[in-house]
Design a protein around this motif. Sequence first.
Motif, PDB file in Angstrom:
ATOM      1  N   SER A  41      14.728  31.200 -14.205  1.00  0.00           N
ATOM      2  CA  SER A  41      14.136  31.618 -12.921  1.00  0.00           C
ATOM      3  C   SER A  41      13.879  33.125 -12.907  1.00  0.00           C
TER       4      SER A  41
ATOM      5  N   ASP B  41      23.833  36.674 -10.219  1.00  0.00           N
ATOM      6  CA  ASP B  41      23.497  35.264 -10.054  1.00  0.00           C
ATOM      7  C   ASP B  41      24.757  34.437 -10.302  1.00  0.00           C
TER       8      ASP B  41
ATOM      9  N   ASN C  63      24.512  29.168  -4.806  1.00  0.00           N
ATOM     10  CA  ASN C  63      23.868  27.988  -4.225  1.00  0.00           C
ATOM     11  C   ASN C  63      24.912  27.118  -3.543  1.00  0.00           C
TER      12      ASN C  63
ATOM     13  N   HIS D  60      19.340  32.264 -16.423  1.00  0.00           N
ATOM     14  CA  HIS D  60      18.467  31.152 -16.031  1.00  0.00           C
ATOM     15  C   HIS D  60      17.001  31.587 -16.069  1.00  0.00           C
TER      16      HIS D  60
ATOM     17  N   HIS E 128      24.147  24.552  -2.243  1.00  0.00           N
ATOM     18  CA  HIS E 128      23.702  23.177  -2.510  1.00  0.00           C
ATOM     19  C   HIS E 128      24.132  22.677  -3.890  1.00  0.00           C
ATOM     20  N   LYS E 129      24.799  23.512  -4.648  1.00  0.00           N
ATOM     21  CA  LYS E 129      25.269  23.001  -5.941  1.00  0.00           C
ATOM     22  C   LYS E 129      26.649  22.368  -5.790  1.00  0.00           C
TER      23      LYS E 129
ATOM     24  N   ALA F 136      24.897  31.232  -9.039  1.00  0.00           N
ATOM     25  CA  ALA F 136      24.328  30.058  -8.379  1.00  0.00           C
ATOM     26  C   ALA F 136      25.323  28.887  -8.357  1.00  0.00           C
TER      27      ALA F 136
ATOM     28  N   THR G 198      24.067  28.915 -16.891  1.00  0.00           N
ATOM     29  CA  THR G 198      23.696  27.502 -16.850  1.00  0.00           C
ATOM     30  C   THR G 198      24.166  26.751 -18.098  1.00  0.00           C
TER      31      THR G 198
ATOM     32  N   PHE H 161      24.083  20.814 -13.356  1.00  0.00           N
ATOM     33  CA  PHE H 161      25.180  21.165 -12.463  1.00  0.00           C
ATOM     34  C   PHE H 161      25.110  20.182 -11.301  1.00  0.00           C
TER      35      PHE H 161
ATOM     36  N   GLY I  42      28.795  32.551 -14.354  1.00  0.00           N
ATOM     37  CA  GLY I  42      28.612  31.115 -14.558  1.00  0.00           C
ATOM     38  C   GLY I  42      27.205  30.799 -15.026  1.00  0.00           C
TER      39      GLY I  42
ATOM     40  N   THR J  25      16.217  28.243  -2.866  1.00  0.00           N
ATOM     41  CA  THR J  25      16.789  28.095  -4.203  1.00  0.00           C
ATOM     42  C   THR J  25      17.180  29.462  -4.765  1.00  0.00           C
ATOM     43  N   ALA J  26      17.960  29.420  -5.837  1.00  0.00           N
ATOM     44  CA  ALA J  26      18.331  30.661  -6.526  1.00  0.00           C
ATOM     45  C   ALA J  26      17.091  31.326  -7.111  1.00  0.00           C
ATOM     46  N   SER J  27      16.092  30.513  -7.446  1.00  0.00           N
ATOM     47  CA  SER J  27      14.847  31.070  -7.988  1.00  0.00           C
ATOM     48  C   SER J  27      14.152  31.938  -6.951  1.00  0.00           C
TER      49      SER J  27
HETATM   50  N1  PLP Z   1      20.875  30.366 -11.809  1.00  0.00           N
HETATM   51  C1  PLP Z   1      21.740  29.548 -12.402  1.00  0.00           C
HETATM   52  C2  PLP Z   1      22.965  30.124 -13.053  1.00  0.00           C
HETATM   53  C3  PLP Z   1      21.528  28.167 -12.410  1.00  0.00           C
HETATM   54  O1  PLP Z   1      22.396  27.371 -13.036  1.00  0.00           O
HETATM   55  C4  PLP Z   1      20.383  27.653 -11.791  1.00  0.00           C
HETATM   56  C5  PLP Z   1      20.124  26.200 -11.795  1.00  0.00           C
HETATM   57  O2  PLP Z   1      20.885  25.406 -12.232  1.00  0.00           O
HETATM   58  C6  PLP Z   1      19.495  28.549 -11.184  1.00  0.00           C
HETATM   59  C7  PLP Z   1      19.765  29.885 -11.211  1.00  0.00           C
HETATM   60  C8  PLP Z   1      18.251  28.062 -10.509  1.00  0.00           C
HETATM   61  O3  PLP Z   1      18.610  27.328  -9.379  1.00  0.00           O
HETATM   62  P1  PLP Z   1      17.577  26.855  -8.304  1.00  0.00           P
HETATM   63  O4  PLP Z   1      17.206  25.467  -8.650  1.00  0.00           O
HETATM   64  O5  PLP Z   1      18.342  26.932  -7.012  1.00  0.00           O
HETATM   65  O6  PLP Z   1      16.417  27.769  -8.319  1.00  0.00           O
END
Ligand code: PLP
Length: 522
Positions: free
Chosen positions: A225, A307, A336, A223, A338-339, A309, A282, A121, A280, A186-188
């Motif tokens: 994460s 999520d 995010n 994801h 930042h995305k 993100a 990944t 992304f 959405g 981060t989303a994680s």
């Molecule tokens: N969730 C989704 C849907 C993602 O696409 C991503 C990363 O691309 C994440 C979580 C994890 O993102 P991050 O790198 O901010 O932890």
Amino acid sequence: MMKMRSCVNKLCAILWKPCRVPIFRYQEMEQKEENDLNLKAMNAEELREQAHKMVDFIADYYKTIESFPVLSQVQPGYLGKLLPDSAPTCPESLQHVLNDVQEKILPGVTHWQSPNYFAYFPSNSSIAGFLGEMLSAGLNIVGFSWITSPAATELEAIVLDWLAKALLLSHDFFSTGQGGGVIQGTASEAVLVVLVAARDKILRTVGRTALPKLVTYASDQTHSSLQKACQIGGLDPELCRLLKTDSSTNFALSPDVLSEAISDDIASGLIPFFLCANVGTTSSTAVDPLPALAKVTRTNNIWFHVDAAYAGSACICPEYRHFIDGVEEADSFNMNAHKWFLTNFDCSLLWVKERSALIQSLSTNPEYLKNKASEGNMVIDYKDWQIPLGRRFRSLKLWMVLRLYGLEGLQAHIRSHIAMAAYFEELVVQDKRFKVVAPRTFSLVCFRLLPPPNSKDNGNKLNHDLIDLVNSTGSVFITHTVLSGEFVLRFAVGAPLTEVRHVKAAWQILQEKATALLQIYH
Ligand code: PLP
């Protein structure tokens, strides 16, 4: 000898310590060289001069960004051969370092900001985001509690409320109530902190010994994460249920499948406690049906995390807001910035309805951090909403982005990428050798080259070879996923510099390489 004295002088100057050794008598003789090289730890005029050079360097980078191979073409270990094996004893000049950046570092950079970057992304950089980062680096505060920089905490709460309003989130997510927004790295980290909050919340009811019985749910498109969060959170990895999806639901989680899994687990004496739904995904930007999933979570007293993100950014456009319909029922929501929101990495936005759940899990209150404002419960101390203690002034860049582009500018940014992705999708559809394999909802197109008849692996190797061939040109970078066992190419539009001409050029390369490969495969 001269060289050694000069070096000691430089070191002394760097450390801000008076140098007691007699070599300082030579200082005048060496003054010129010293002036060139002795960068002070901080000095306003030196900062101005050196930072101007850095800005020029970065601006030149952006000007020439298309001349670099998008995907770095270096081999593992390349840098060790180019750099010395220990740090310099004596200071070096900025110009010297920048020369090395140009010659040695940039070849090992994959250019996420290139207009020809269509991988994973996007990870947006923008002038506003960059300026905000600069300001944040300049102030360099560590805003863990309100008192450590009241503006940092208050600006964060305000900009997250602004965005919550722009996303039409329910008032329960606003900082003016029991909830609020917080910027995570981060989303994680976002999913980890809410998972831990949800874990502790349920354990307060059922008792801490029930930890091995807690079950987490999500679709198999979620994801990774989430799995990592379960691992860190001490949850049984076997009880992280990644429920099967397929093309019949466009890879969205079925509420019936969720209900059934929950019923089975309850019947086995387990305790369902957390659902991570996606807006959405990944792999293919699948959107889970939030309203129906919300019903299931309410019935079963399960924490409901959303999520979004990547796709959350699109939901500031009225025409895409419906993708998060149902979020009003969620306990937490993440996107995010930042995305795809013109905010330089890192800036992951998390909203919760019940801030006390986060605080109960993440708060510590050592003597050395006690202060009147915190004790009086009058302020937010974001240290209790996140994993680390220290935190950067990240809201500055989001504030800059919101102010310098405005919601209209951000909507235009999103819409232009979605339009370009739609255009790319059309190009794929028109070429009968290819197939679009999942519906394009936002700015990601999932597609593949159809294999010749009787292909043994359903064209997986063919598509693998195609992506390798395309990326090895250095003119474009795309990545892949696997959907229903098929190796699939992902074309994600989202770099701020991307224009239609870049999309056309990327498609031309894909077509050319496909033609060459099909000749070999037939
Ligand atoms: N969730 C989704 C849907 C993602 O696409 C991503 C990363 O691309 C994440 C979580 C994890 O993102 P991050 O790198 O901010 O932890």
